[in-house]
Design a protein around this motif. Sequence first.
Motif, PDB file in Angstrom:
ATOM      1  N   LEU A 170      -6.874  -2.145 -52.774  1.00  0.00           N
ATOM      2  CA  LEU A 170      -6.290  -2.122 -51.435  1.00  0.00           C
ATOM      3  C   LEU A 170      -5.938  -0.700 -51.007  1.00  0.00           C
ATOM      4  O   LEU A 170      -6.083  -0.347 -49.826  1.00  0.00           O
ATOM      5  CB  LEU A 170      -5.055  -3.022 -51.391  1.00  0.00           C
ATOM      6  CG  LEU A 170      -5.320  -4.530 -51.527  1.00  0.00           C
ATOM      7  CD1 LEU A 170      -4.011  -5.292 -51.645  1.00  0.00           C
ATOM      8  CD2 LEU A 170      -6.149  -5.049 -50.357  1.00  0.00           C
ATOM      9  N   THR A 171      -5.475   0.108 -51.943  1.00  0.00           N
ATOM     10  CA  THR A 171      -5.192   1.511 -51.637  1.00  0.00           C
ATOM     11  C   THR A 171      -6.468   2.234 -51.230  1.00  0.00           C
ATOM     12  O   THR A 171      -6.494   3.005 -50.260  1.00  0.00           O
ATOM     13  CB  THR A 171      -4.556   2.206 -52.857  1.00  0.00           C
ATOM     14  OG1 THR A 171      -3.318   1.556 -53.178  1.00  0.00           O
ATOM     15  CG2 THR A 171      -4.299   3.679 -52.580  1.00  0.00           C
ATOM     16  N   GLU A 207      -4.571  -9.921 -48.152  1.00  0.00           N
ATOM     17  CA  GLU A 207      -4.132  -8.570 -47.777  1.00  0.00           C
ATOM     18  C   GLU A 207      -5.299  -7.715 -47.293  1.00  0.00           C
ATOM     19  O   GLU A 207      -5.160  -6.935 -46.346  1.00  0.00           O
ATOM     20  CB  GLU A 207      -3.428  -7.893 -48.952  1.00  0.00           C
ATOM     21  CG  GLU A 207      -2.049  -8.446 -49.257  1.00  0.00           C
ATOM     22  CD  GLU A 207      -1.319  -7.609 -50.296  1.00  0.00           C
ATOM     23  OE1 GLU A 207      -1.040  -6.430 -50.015  1.00  0.00           O
ATOM     24  OE2 GLU A 207      -1.044  -8.136 -51.388  1.00  0.00           O
ATOM     25  N   ALA A 208      -6.436  -7.874 -47.947  1.00  0.00           N
ATOM     26  CA  ALA A 208      -7.620  -7.133 -47.503  1.00  0.00           C
ATOM     27  C   ALA A 208      -8.023  -7.591 -46.105  1.00  0.00           C
ATOM     28  O   ALA A 208      -8.346  -6.766 -45.244  1.00  0.00           O
ATOM     29  CB  ALA A 208      -8.769  -7.349 -48.489  1.00  0.00           C
ATOM     30  N   ALA A 236      -5.395 -11.495 -37.963  1.00  0.00           N
ATOM     31  CA  ALA A 236      -4.836 -11.267 -39.302  1.00  0.00           C
ATOM     32  C   ALA A 236      -4.227 -12.526 -39.909  1.00  0.00           C
ATOM     33  O   ALA A 236      -4.186 -12.682 -41.133  1.00  0.00           O
ATOM     34  CB  ALA A 236      -3.786 -10.166 -39.241  1.00  0.00           C
ATOM     35  N   ASN A 237      -3.755 -13.448 -39.070  1.00  0.00           N
ATOM     36  CA  ASN A 237      -3.119 -14.677 -39.544  1.00  0.00           C
ATOM     37  C   ASN A 237      -4.061 -15.868 -39.576  1.00  0.00           C
ATOM     38  O   ASN A 237      -3.645 -16.986 -39.859  1.00  0.00           O
ATOM     39  CB  ASN A 237      -1.926 -15.012 -38.645  1.00  0.00           C
ATOM     40  CG  ASN A 237      -0.882 -13.914 -38.633  1.00  0.00           C
ATOM     41  OD1 ASN A 237      -0.498 -13.397 -39.691  1.00  0.00           O
ATOM     42  ND2 ASN A 237      -0.423 -13.528 -37.442  1.00  0.00           N
ATOM     43  N   GLY A 238      -5.328 -15.636 -39.268  1.00  0.00           N
ATOM     44  CA  GLY A 238      -6.286 -16.728 -39.252  1.00  0.00           C
ATOM     45  C   GLY A 238      -6.292 -17.515 -37.956  1.00  0.00           C
ATOM     46  O   GLY A 238      -6.880 -18.598 -37.892  1.00  0.00           O
ATOM     47  N   ASP A 239      -5.653 -16.984 -36.924  1.00  0.00           N
ATOM     48  CA  ASP A 239      -5.658 -17.631 -35.609  1.00  0.00           C
ATOM     49  C   ASP A 239      -6.816 -17.086 -34.773  1.00  0.00           C
ATOM     50  O   ASP A 239      -7.209 -15.929 -34.913  1.00  0.00           O
ATOM     51  CB  ASP A 239      -4.341 -17.374 -34.881  1.00  0.00           C
ATOM     52  CG  ASP A 239      -3.153 -17.993 -35.601  1.00  0.00           C
ATOM     53  OD1 ASP A 239      -3.312 -19.106 -36.152  1.00  0.00           O
ATOM     54  OD2 ASP A 239      -2.077 -17.353 -35.640  1.00  0.00           O
ATOM     55  N   ARG A 240      -7.312 -17.916 -33.912  1.00  0.00           N
ATOM     56  CA  ARG A 240      -8.463 -17.520 -33.107  1.00  0.00           C
ATOM     57  C   ARG A 240      -8.118 -16.368 -32.167  1.00  0.00           C
ATOM     58  O   ARG A 240      -7.096 -16.391 -31.491  1.00  0.00           O
ATOM     59  CB  ARG A 240      -8.978 -18.711 -32.301  1.00  0.00           C
ATOM     60  CG  ARG A 240     -10.241 -18.401 -31.509  1.00  0.00           C
ATOM     61  CD  ARG A 240     -10.944 -19.655 -31.058  1.00  0.00           C
ATOM     62  NE  ARG A 240     -12.179 -19.333 -30.338  1.00  0.00           N
ATOM     63  CZ  ARG A 240     -13.158 -20.192 -30.095  1.00  0.00           C
ATOM     64  NH1 ARG A 240     -13.039 -21.447 -30.515  1.00  0.00           N
ATOM     65  NH2 ARG A 240     -14.243 -19.821 -29.442  1.00  0.00           N
ATOM     66  N   ASP A 241      -8.995 -15.369 -32.154  1.00  0.00           N
ATOM     67  CA  ASP A 241      -8.828 -14.208 -31.274  1.00  0.00           C
ATOM     68  C   ASP A 241     -10.227 -13.749 -30.870  1.00  0.00           C
ATOM     69  O   ASP A 241     -10.858 -12.952 -31.558  1.00  0.00           O
ATOM     70  CB  ASP A 241      -8.074 -13.096 -32.005  1.00  0.00           C
ATOM     71  CG  ASP A 241      -7.842 -11.864 -31.129  1.00  0.00           C
ATOM     72  OD1 ASP A 241      -8.400 -11.812 -30.019  1.00  0.00           O
ATOM     73  OD2 ASP A 241      -7.112 -10.957 -31.567  1.00  0.00           O
ATOM     74  N   ASP A 242     -10.711 -14.289 -29.765  1.00  0.00           N
ATOM     75  CA  ASP A 242     -12.087 -14.021 -29.356  1.00  0.00           C
ATOM     76  C   ASP A 242     -12.338 -12.553 -29.021  1.00  0.00           C
ATOM     77  O   ASP A 242     -13.465 -12.075 -29.122  1.00  0.00           O
ATOM     78  CB  ASP A 242     -12.454 -14.883 -28.145  1.00  0.00           C
ATOM     79  CG  ASP A 242     -12.593 -16.351 -28.513  1.00  0.00           C
ATOM     80  OD1 ASP A 242     -12.878 -16.643 -29.696  1.00  0.00           O
ATOM     81  OD2 ASP A 242     -12.415 -17.214 -27.632  1.00  0.00           O
ATOM     82  N   LYS A 243     -11.309 -11.823 -28.626  1.00  0.00           N
ATOM     83  CA  LYS A 243     -11.489 -10.434 -28.225  1.00  0.00           C
ATOM     84  C   LYS A 243     -11.503  -9.474 -29.414  1.00  0.00           C
ATOM     85  O   LYS A 243     -12.402  -8.636 -29.542  1.00  0.00           O
ATOM     86  CB  LYS A 243     -10.387 -10.021 -27.242  1.00  0.00           C
ATOM     87  CG  LYS A 243     -10.535  -8.592 -26.732  1.00  0.00           C
ATOM     88  CD  LYS A 243      -9.437  -8.237 -25.740  1.00  0.00           C
ATOM     89  CE  LYS A 243      -9.595  -6.809 -25.237  1.00  0.00           C
ATOM     90  NZ  LYS A 243      -8.525  -6.431 -24.271  1.00  0.00           N
TER      91      LYS A 243
END
Length: 309
Positions: A170-171, A207-208, A236-243
């Motif tokens: 991750l670093t 996290e990745a 980042a939270n697994g919610d839909r974000d089409d943009k």
Amino acid sequence: MRISILAVVVSTLFFLPVSPAHAADKAKPAPKRNLEKPVSITIYAAGDIADCKRKSPLESMAARTAELIATGLAKDSTARVVTLGDNTYPIGKPEEFNKCYEPTWGRFKDKTLPSPGNHDYGMPKALGYYNYFGELAGPDRRGYYATQLGKWLLLSLNSNVDKNQMQEQLTWLKAELANNKQNCTLAFWHHPVYSSGGHGNNKNMQEAWTMLAAAKADIVLTSHDHNYERFAPLDANGDRDDKNGILSFIVGTGGAKLTPMFLPKGATAVRDNSAHGVLKLDLHDKSYEWEFLPIPDQSFADKGKRICH
């Protein structure tokens, strides 16, 4: 008389003052043309590949998916191949790579960007995987590395490492994303963070995923579940974000036996567990196109295109 009049006219024309605007136009350099040609790179991707327990290598499904790729490479020698882990079955022995993977997907080993899966780690320290791929698997047998193709940054990650190794990864990933100057970003590894397949969601790479979403990465490829699934873009939270979300694919269709799926997730766009095949991605300067290529006697298909963030 005629000669003197002509002399006056010529003299007057020769000494006419040049207007400032006209002088500026003459002094202004010609605009530079952008001579840089657009670059497009094709990759072929799948995981869960070489399984020769019941069939000989050349009769296996891995041989049939390999033929799809070989046909593409014959038309375009600049294309590359991405493996999404579980390159051999059942435990990643050296002989599995030499006797099952090599006659199938090994045909284009020199054009391959590999990543390891849990079956590759069936041998201590994934001995068979690292011995077979060597430098292609990245430095120091850590299983992660970065590659630039055209205007794209490709990140091969390792979802099989322990807690301490994960922090090191991750670093490294944070630094790669911070220094990224490319237009578009694609990451690939084995265990999907989000899946409606038999194994379901896997938080090992959460996290990745969060880092990639914050950096507005474009594509994530995984396998592990032996099916094909494409999600709508997710944040980042697994919610839909089409943009701004990441478009993710599960491509566990490289040759191993296909497996059942659970109910689709809310963000599942397309899924199938009836066809073996590979995902073809055409990576343009600021956009990409995808197409699932099934083996010849199977008919499932999925295709589309999208602009990079």
